[in-house]
Design a protein around this motif. Structure first.
Motif, PDB file in Angstrom:
ATOM      1  N   UNK A 207       0.843  -1.200   0.000  1.00 39.31           N
ATOM      2  CA  UNK A 207       0.000   0.000   0.000  1.00 39.31           C
ATOM      3  C   UNK A 207       0.876   1.246   0.000  1.00 39.31           C
ATOM      4  N   UNK A 208       1.957   1.182   0.726  1.00 42.92           N
ATOM      5  CA  UNK A 208       2.859   2.324   0.763  1.00 42.92           C
ATOM      6  C   UNK A 208       3.474   2.581  -0.619  1.00 42.92           C
ATOM      7  N   UNK A 209       3.902   1.509  -1.309  1.00 45.48           N
ATOM      8  CA  UNK A 209       4.482   1.671  -2.666  1.00 45.48           C
ATOM      9  C   UNK A 209       3.459   2.277  -3.603  1.00 45.48           C
ATOM     10  N   UNK A 210       2.206   1.788  -3.555  1.00 46.42           N
ATOM     11  CA  UNK A 210       1.143   2.338  -4.395  1.00 46.42           C
ATOM     12  C   UNK A 210       0.917   3.807  -4.078  1.00 46.42           C
ATOM     13  N   UNK A 211       0.892   4.122  -2.850  1.00 42.28           N
ATOM     14  CA  UNK A 211       0.647   5.508  -2.454  1.00 42.28           C
ATOM     15  C   UNK A 211       1.805   6.408  -2.893  1.00 42.28           C
ATOM     16  N   UNK A 212       3.035   5.859  -2.876  1.00 42.11           N
ATOM     17  CA  UNK A 212       4.176   6.652  -3.340  1.00 42.11           C
ATOM     18  C   UNK A 212       4.065   6.952  -4.829  1.00 42.11           C
TER      19      UNK A 212
END
Length: 1821
Positions: A819-824
């Protein structure tokens, strides 16, 4: 018993020692018969070999067991020999600090050389009445035994006190006489005891002196006979003296003094009365400075002189005789300084102007020349002529000294005779107790005639002592029916024969004195020739022919013959005596008046008898002859009495306190006969036990089957089993007799048995302890295993939980990372879009901005150009206008000039021209000014315009340059735009990060600031709280300090008040005793006067003083009047306030009378006015009267019906013949009937009120109807004055309506109705106020509960959930418990109410019966004058006012029947408590109501006198004293309760307040009755104390609950007076007696507070007596006795709890006894134990603690003695205590008593006088 059994390994023996006399040693191996030596180890560890004499085979003496060391009686020791006696005395004297020890019948007293607190009055009281073996050895015990035997056997007694100089003989004799003076009281008015004791200071001053061995050594022997009458009271005394040491007057050895009186006079020489004697200090005189020791440490001679003079005065020796005595003594001192001059070998002289000789002659009243002549010459007389021959200086000095000795001896004899005259018996003597204080056996390096006489006297006394001891032993054996065998004892009769028989030493000495040329040498040769080798007790020294040896009973003594003849003759110059006889000095003549011839010889040691003067004989008596005769007389006196022996021992020659020199002690023990007593006792059966004591001690050696009901047979069986040799013991009638050593053997068997039992107990306990330890370990292992397995299971579960948690965490972490990678990525895309869109927007923005700026520039340029054009146009227009206006002005000017030239115009214009000119001039000036201003403005505007132009030019140039630069920079715009976009993107990121950081920082700052703010707030709040708390603490500290100071002041005030109250009460008791004594003396005087006047009349011997005191009151009426008059005269001071109050009352009554007359006049006027109105209402009244009559008849019929219903109800309730039984109380029908009855009563009362109202109305109407009649005219009737209707003249023809007083009854009914309504209103108001108070209390309670619940809720919210639940449960439990208790209280109140209602129901039933009976007795009356229907009036029940009417002559009968002849037991059982007090008070109320002050004061004074008389006659009857204490308090409370004072009437009912005393104020009698109550209370305590004293010691100390376990030790010859088990006095007996006391006080209605004070006093007496006996009984100070005491105290405390007396303070009074018991049981080894003892024993004094520790005695061998080191530690720790130094508690102390006011709820009108009291002459009012 074989020696091998006793001399076994570890057995202790005594070995002879040169320094210590005897040393203790321990056997290292067993002794077997035939051994030649014993292997021993001394106490210091040294191993020695003791050789055994093969001939005698005597073994060293055995040592007693430690359990027997320190015994009170030496005969209680198992092994009786010299080392055992010495060691026992040493342990008691040094370790236990006990100076007295019994040795059979002898009291051994060792001088402590230190003052001890064991001779106070409380010690005397403790020994008084006790048996000799019950208390520790003491001189008081010997004195009490002599006093008791004198009273019991009616035989004279003697106390023989002997010992060498410094042993304490004088002190012992003085304390014995003090004891007799204390326990007895004199029968005469003068205090004989004080006079007897006053002889001691005089005899000490004239017969005692300081020697090297003693600072107060008696230099003479004396025998004092103290006489007693039939009541055992001292009536006088008589003194005989022996062997005064006259040589001390003229000679003293080094560090010795002359007699004390000389130094006392020298110390008092500065006094005015001694100035004439011309004395100085003691060093100035030859007779007082030889010893060079004129001062005794710690002795003030001047103070002692005051004591001597006070003693002289007390004995009745006048001041003139005292001055004469001091004058003679001063003359002797001056005679010592007379200097004799040597003229030749046989001649001497004295100068005529010798100052001391002149003073001597002046004081003696003799001529100086004649005395000086005969001091240097002497007269020789032959058969034919007389020669005067001069003497040498040595002989002259000897003659001078002989004269001084002779004068002093005569003076001493006269003083003794004067003392005897002062102590002469005034009444017949019944018996006497003689106290012999005589010197003991003496032996010095040089022994002369004095020691010979002393030792001769001791030989005689020892012979008498031996015979007495032998006689007592024989009597004891015969009493117990033991076969008597002759005991060999030392008989010193041969030694006595050697001295006093024919041709004995004294006989040969007297014969040699008669020889003309007799000398000491010739006398010695006669002794050798007569007695040497012919008498075994006489011997001759080897190296001397001038000495001889006598083998005395104590030791052999060598006497030097030099001086024997001279001392035996003791001559004095006859001419010197003749000169003295010519003196005019009266006292000096009295000294020599018994001598007829001048040649009189006096003994150097003169024998002076006090009973009669010397017989006048022509033949001169020698000293030896006189002493032998006086000694024989003394022995005859002693043989005619029962002797008691006190042997005084001097412990050392250094006068060191509590230090014993064994060598000196053994010498004196041998000399005084103590060891001889031991030897006689040891020769027979020294140890003696009663069968009960033996059984109690050695019960542990028996088996259960061996115990028989017959204790005697049981003891016989046991002894036959334990001791095989039957010669070692004998069975007597009441005792078992043992040979020496048998008790030690039995003690060894007992200790072995106890040791084996202890081993068995220890084995069992150790097994139990080990098993318990094993079970604990097993249980612990199981618990550990359980917890380990549980821990493993929890660990496995934790592992599973952690694994599952790890999977969940991994899942969430992976999800979070994706989720963090997607949000980045999403954030990056959005960022790029945002940056690009921002770039395009900014580009558009800059374009628009550029265009906007261009427009602005154009606008400004164009505006400037337009402004320029407008300005130029304006200037042109202004210029044009100015020109036009100038042209017009010129034209007008011309016209005006032309007009001005004309005259008319000039005239017109001239008018007001000047003003106009001024105005114009002013206008011109203003215009000029405006022009200047305009010019200046114009200049400024021009400058401004020029500056703006320049500025615009510069700006234009700048724009041109910037345009050029912009064109140049336009080429670099694309690259810069890319950089700008990148920088803007970074800037945006940085800005966002910055904004985020700023937000976070701001949030953090806000949070931090908020936290800081909160912390600051909290800090400030805490600071404020801290400041407030500090302020509160300071305030509280101040308040606490104030409270402490106030509390201390309060305590001090309370203490002072208590002390003052106790002092007042003691003074009051003394005052009352003196009053009684005064009355008795008056009666005795009156009786003696009557008997002297009427000697022929005979009086009754049984007629008591008390009956005579009250005979004048009780005999007849005439006598009563006389006594009343006498009492009135005695109480005039008391009646004075009553008279003043009566005067004030008379004035008030006069004023009330005047006001009533005024009111009467006003009412008569109002009556006349109302009479007119009554005439108008006549017609209306008649019709109303008829209606009222009808209503009245209806109500009466209803009333009769209700009465019938009540009668039927009563019959149904009380009928016994009905089929159905009446309902039981408390049942439903019973309650219903109760309610119906109450409602019926209420309705009946209402009907009564209505009837009364109707009757009043009827009376009014009848009065109105007959207003014209004679009655109306004569009375002028008014309803407010109805009572005057009855006062009219009844002889006139009055209407028959008033024949029975119906008008008065109606009026009274109306007043009663008004009072009833007023009472109802008051009751309703009281109910409302009570309800309001209850509601307020309930609201306060609810508010308090609410606050408490809020607090609990707030506290519970702060707690965790479990604790919250527990707190809630606790709170709920507490609330339910409180509610339960409240419900229980309510139930108790309801039960009380039900019982009260039941009683009221019974009372109402009785009233209903009385009402029904009264209705039958009412008869109707008829109306004679008019046809009016009769009125029925119900007679009211008579109400009593709580008074008893009596006549003046009935006072004596009243008090005789009610006080003197009343038996308390009958009143307590049958009548109301305090009934006599209530009856007397009701009589007082009648006297007060009658306003008869004489009758009132007579009754009060007679009551007080009668009660005092009863207490005086029956003061020892506890019940009588208790009864009258209760009634006196009740009468005092009644006087206060009905006094009318607001302080005392608070708890009264309305009725009781109405019954208060109206005419007299009796506050002074409150104090009189209070003093009477105090007197009765103290008498109550004394009577109670007399009962308790015989029970306390046997119950609290002597009785043992469990016998045989801690059994008592052997007691020796002085057996304790313990009773048999069947007659044993236990603590239950004491509790029963206390219960009897308590029940008696409760039955007689004594106030609860007074009962508590009595109980407190009882427990104090118990504690004081028990503790005092504990301090005086060494055998009671043991661990087991402490346990027994604590058990007994616990029983006393339980008794207090059962009687609900725990708050009486009685338990606190037992604290010293409890602490003493704890002290006996606590460990006493280390310093920590000492600190624990000091902190525990706060109620014991230091002396008491040390005494108990010193007396602590092990009863069994497992206990240990208290070491001296530990006692020293205790003393050091307690050194700083501020406490009393008294050892004993004051048994006679009585706490101050208070009588709190206790009102009585008993109504006086309900009290009825029982017929059994024979008070029928009293009438209830």
């Amino acid at each position: 018993m074989a020696a091998s059994e006793l001399y076994s390994k570890n057995a202790q023996v005594w070995l002879p020692d040169a320094a210590e006399v005897w040393k203790s040693a321990e056997l290292l191996r067993d002794y077997t018969p035939g051994d030649l030596a014993l292997s021993l180890q001394l106490e210091d560890g040294t191993v020695v070999e003791h050789k055994i004499d093969p001939k005698t085979k005597n073994l060293p003496p055995l040592r007693n067991p430690n359990i027997l060391v320190g015994e009170n009686d030496l005969t209680a020791l198992s092994y009786l020999h010299e080392p055992a006696v010495l060691h026992n005395l040493k342990v008691r004297f040094i370790d236990s600090k006990l100076i007295y020890t019994y040795c059979g019948i002898v009291l051994v007293a060792i001088n402590p050389y230190e003052s001890l607190p064991i001779y106070e009055a409380d010690i005397i009281n403790a020994y008084s009445g006790q048996n000799m073996g019950d208390m520790d050895p003491h001189i008081f015990a010997v004195a009490e035994e002599a006093y008791k035997q004198m009273a019991r056997d009616q035989r004279n007694q003697s106390i023989i006190v002997s010992g060498e100089s410094g042993a304490g003989k004088t002190v012992s004799a003085k304390y014995a006489m003090r004891y007799f003076a204390t326990v007895s009281s004199s029968s005469g008015e003068t205090n004989v005891e004080e006079r007897v004791l006053a002889s001691s200071p005089i005899m000490e001053a004239f017969g005692n002196a300081k020697t090297t061995r003693n600072d107060n050594s008696s230099r003479f022997g004396k025998y004092i006979e103290i006489g007693f009458d039939d009541d055992l009271c001292i009536i006088g005394a008589n003194m005989r003296t022996y062997l005064l040491e006259k040589s001390r007057v003229v000679f003293q050895a080094h560090e010795e003094r002359n007699y004390h009186i000389f130094y006392q006079m020298c110390a008092s020489s500065h006094l005015p009365e001694f100035k004439a004697f011309k004395l100085g200090c003691a060093d100035d005189f030859n007779y007082t400075n030889q010893g060079q020791s004129p001062v005794i440490d710690g002795v003030d001679d001047a103070k002692e002189m005051r004591k001597t003079r006070r003693a002289f005065s007390l004995l009745g020796i006048g001041d003139s005789d005292q001055v004469g005595i001091y004058q003679i003594l001063s003359a002797i001192l001056h005679l010592s300084n007379v200097d004799v001059k040597d003229q030749s070998a046989d001649r001497c002289s004295i100068l005529p102007d010798n100052a001391h000789l002149v003073v001597f002659c002046e004081l003696m009243g003799v001529p100086c020349e004649e005395m000086a002549h005969w001091l240097c010459h002497r007269k020789l007389q032959t058969t034919t002529e007389t020669f005067v021959k001069s003497v040498s200086k040595v002989n002259a000095v000897h003659g001078r000294d002989a004269l001084a000795k002779h004068i002093y001896a005569k003076l001493f004899s006269w003083i003794v005779s004067s003392i005897n005259n002062a102590l002469t018996y005034t009444v017949k003597q019944r018996s006497f107790i003689g106290v012999l204080d005589i010197y003991g056996f003496e032996t010095f390096d040089v022994n002369s005639f004095e020691q010979f006489c002393i030792n001769y006297a001791n030989e005689k006394l020892q012979q008498q002592f031996n015979l007495h001891v032998f006689k007592l032993e024989q009597e004891e054996y015969m009493k117990e029916q033991i076969p008597w065998t002759l005991i060999d004892f030392y008989d010193n009769q041969p030694c006595i024969n050697l001295i006093e028989a024919k041709l004995g030493i004294l006989d040969l000495l007297d014969e040699e004195c008669k020889m003309p040329k007799g000398s000491d040498d010739t006398w010695a040769q006669k002794l050798y020739n007569t007695h040497l080798r012919q008498n075994a007790y006489f011997d001759k020294p080897r190296l001397s022919n001038k000495a001889f040896i006598i083998h005395h009973f104590a030791d052999k003594v060598e006497y030097q013959c030099f001086g024997f003849l001279e001392k035996n003759k003791d001559t004095v110059n006859e001419e010197q005596i003749n000169v003295l006889k010519k003196s005019k000095f009266d006292l000096l003549l009295k000294l020599f008046e018994d001598e007829e011839k001048p040649k009189v010889s006096t003994n150097k040691f003169a024998s002076i008898t006090g009973r009669a003067g010397k017989a006048q004989r022509d033949i001169k008596k020698t000293v030896g002859l006189q002493f032998r005769q006086s000694l024989n007389l003394l022995m005859d006196t002693l043989n005619a009495t029962t002797p008691h022996y006190v042997r005084c021992i001097k412990p050392n020659d250094l006068k060191a306190p509590f230090t014993l020199d064994p060598v000196r002690a053994v010498q004196q023990l041998r000399a005084c006969g103590v060891l001889e007593t031991i030897r006689i006792s040891a020769a027979g059966f020294p140890s003696r036990w009663t069968y009960q004591e033996f059984f109690g001690r050695y019960r542990v050696l028996m088996k259960l089957k061996d115990v028989l009901p017959d204790r005697k047979q049981t003891c016989k069986n046991l002894l036959e089993k334990l001791v095989e040799d039957q010669q070692k013991y004998q069975f007597g009638k009441n005792k078992i007799f043992f040979r020496a050593g048998q008790v030690a053997y039995l003690e060894k068997l007992r200790s072995d048995k106890l040791r084996s039992a202890c081993v068995s107990i220890q084995k069992t306990i150790r097994c139990w302890v080990a098993r318990r330890k094993y079970l604990r370990m097993r249980e612990s292992a199981i618990v550990i295993q359980k917890h380990v397995r549980a821990h493993q299971a929890r660990s496995y579960v934790k592992f599973l939980r952690q694994t599952r948690a790890a999977i969940v965490i991994q899942r969430n972490v992976r999800m979070w990372s994706k989720k963090r990678y997607f949000l980045q990525q999403r954030s990056a895309a959005v960022t790029i879009q945002r940056v690009w869109r921002g770039h395009m927007a900014r580009k558009q923005y800059f374009k628009l901005l550029y265009e906007h700026k261009a427009v602005v520039i154009q606008k400004m340029v164009r505006g400037w150009l337009a402004k320029q054009r407008f300005r130029r146009a304006m200037e042109a227009v202004v210029l044009l206008q100015s020109c036009v206006r100038r042209m017009r002005a010129k034209k007008e000017l011309k016209a005006l000039k032309m007009e001005a030239r004309s005259v008319e115009h000039f005239k017109k214009l001239n008018v007001g021209m000047e003003n106009k000119i001024m105005q114009l001039q002013h206008k011109i000036n203003e215009q000029h000014k405006e022009n200047r201003e305009l010019t200046e403005r114009l200049g400024v505007l021009e400058k401004t315009h020029s500056a703006e132009r320049e500025k615009q030019c510069r700006e234009l140039e700048d724009l041109r340059r910037s345009e050029q630069e912009a064109r140049a920079n336009a080429e670099t715009v694309p690259s810069l735009l890319e950089q700008l976009s990148f920088l803007q993107e970074e800037l945006g990121n940085t800005r966002r990060e910055k904004e985020d950081l700023e937000v976070q920082t701001k949030t953090f700052k806000e949070q931090t600031q908020q936290t800081i703010h909160e912390l600051n707030m909290k800090n400030s709040l805490l600071n404020n709280n801290l400041e407030e708390l500090n302020k509160e603490f300071s305030i509280q500290a101040q308040q606490l300090t104030e409270i402490k100071s106030t509390l201390e002041n309060t305590k001090q005030l309370e203490k002072d008040l208590t002390d003052e109250r106790s002092r007042y009460q003691s003074l009051l008791s003394e005052h009352l005793q003196l009053e009684e004594r005064h009355k008795d003396l008056k009666e005795e005087m009156s009786v003696s006067i009557i008997s002297s006047k009427f000697s022929h009349q005979r009086t009754d011997s049984n007629y008591s003083s008390n009956s005579s005191e009250f005979s004048q009151i009780l005999s007849s009426t005439d006598d009563e009047d006389c006594s009343v008059q006498a009492e009135e005269d005695a109480q005039r001071n008391v009646d004075l306030p009553i008279l003043l109050k009566l005067q004030r009352r008379v004035k008030e009554l006069e004023e009330e009378n005047r006001s009533l007359w005024q009111q009467l006049d006003k009412k008569e006027e109002a009556q006349q006015e109302k009479a007119k109105e009554v005439e108008k209402q006549t017609t209306v009244g008649r019709s109303e009267l008829d209606v009222e009559k009808l209503k009245r008849h209806e109500l009466e019929s209803e009333n009769k019906k209700l009465k019938q219903d009540l009668n039927e109800l009563r019959k149904s309730l009380t009928s016994e013949k009905s089929d159905l039984a009446p309902p039981a109380p408390g049942s439903l029908p019973y309650n219903i009937l109760l309610e119906q009855l109450s409602s019926s009563n209420e309705e009946l009362e209402m009907r009564k009120e209505e009837v009364l109202l109707l009757r009043s109305h009827m009376v009014r109407q009848e009065a109105l109807k007959h207003r014209d009649s004679v009655l109306g005219e004569s009375l002028k009737l008014d309803l407010g004055e109805i009572h005057s209707f009855q006062d009219a003249d009844r002889s006139t023809n009055i209407h028959t309506l008033n024949e029975d007083g119906e008008l008065w009854l109606a009026y009274e009914g109306l007043k009663e109705t008004n009072r009833l309504l007023e009472t109802q209103m008051q009751e309703q108001e009281r109910v409302h106020s009570e309800r309001y108070r209850k509601l307020v209390e309930e609201m306060d309670k609810l508010r308090a509960e609410k606050e408490q619940q809020q607090k609990l809720l707030a506290q519970s919210l702060l707690l965790p959930e479990d604790a919250r639940v527990e707190a809630c449960l606790k709170h709920e439990i507490t609330r339910l418990t409180t509610e339960n208790l409240e419900r229980m209280e309510q139930q108790e109140k309801q039960d009380k109410t039900i019982r009260k209602l039941k009683k009221q129901l019974k009372l109402y039933m009785k009233k209903v019966e009385d009402l029904a009976a009264s209705t039958h007795q009412i008869s109707s009356s008829s109306v004679t004058s008019t046809p009016v229907r009769p009125v029925h009036i119900t007679r009211k029940e008579k109400e009593f006012q709580g008074m008893l009417e009596f006549k003046e002559g009935d006072t004596g009968r009243l008090l005789k029947n009610l006080v003197l002849d009343l038996k308390p037991r009958g009143v307590a059982v049958s009548f109301t408590p305090g009934l006599p007090a209530f009856i007397i008070f009701m009589c007082l109320r009648y006297a007060d109501n009658m306003n008869d002050d004489r009758r009132l004061s007579t009754l009060l004074n007679s009551t007080i006198s009668s009660i005092k008389g009863v207490i005086k006659r029956k003061g020892n009857d506890f019940e009588v004293v208790c009864f009258w204490l209760a009634n006196t308090c009740r009468l005092m409370h009644c006087l206060k309760q009905y006094s009318g004072d607001e302080v005392f009437t608070v708890h009264n009912t309305a009725k009781q307040n109405e019954q208060c005393l109206a005419n007299f104020e009796l506050s002074e009698y409150h104090q009189l009755f209070g003093d009477l109550a105090i007197q009765i209370y103290r008498q109550l305590i004394k009577s109670m104390e007399n009962i308790l004293l015989t029970l306390i010691v046997p119950c609290m100390l002597e009785h043992e609950t469990v016998q045989g376990v801690l059994g008592s030790k052997p007691t020796g010859l002085r057996k304790r007076s313990s009773s048999s088990p069947e007659e044993a006095v236990t603590v239950e007996v004491l509790l029963q007696r206390l219960s009897v006391f308590h029940s008696t006080m409760s039955q007689h209605g004594m106030d609860a507070d007074v009962i508590k004070q009595v109980v407190k006093q009882q427990f104090y007496i118990i504690c004081a007596v028990t503790l005092n006996n504990l301090l005086l009984r060494k055998d009671m100070c043991s661990w087991g006795k402490g346990l027994q005491i604590r058990y007994n105290v616990w029983q006393l405390e339980e008794w207090l709890t059962e009687r609900e007396l725990t708050d009486s303070g009685a338990k606190e009074t037992l604290e010293p006894l409890v602490q003493a018991a704890q002290l006996l049981q606590i460990k006493k080894n280390t310093e920590a134990d000492a600190k624990a003892i000091c902190s525990m024993c706060t109620s014991l004094t230091t002396a008491q603690i040390v005494k108990i520790l010193t007396l602590y005695t092990p009863v069994i061998e497992f206990e240990e003695r208290v070491s001296n080191t530990f006692i020293t530690t205790i003393k050091n720790l307690l050194k700083g205590r501020d406490e009393s130094s008294n050892l004993m508690m004051d048994v006679k102390k009585i706490f101050s008593v208070t009588f709190p006011f206790t009102p009585s709820s008993l109504a006086l009108e309900t009290i009825q006088v029982p017929t059994s009291l024979n008070l029928g002459f009293l009438i209830r009012v």
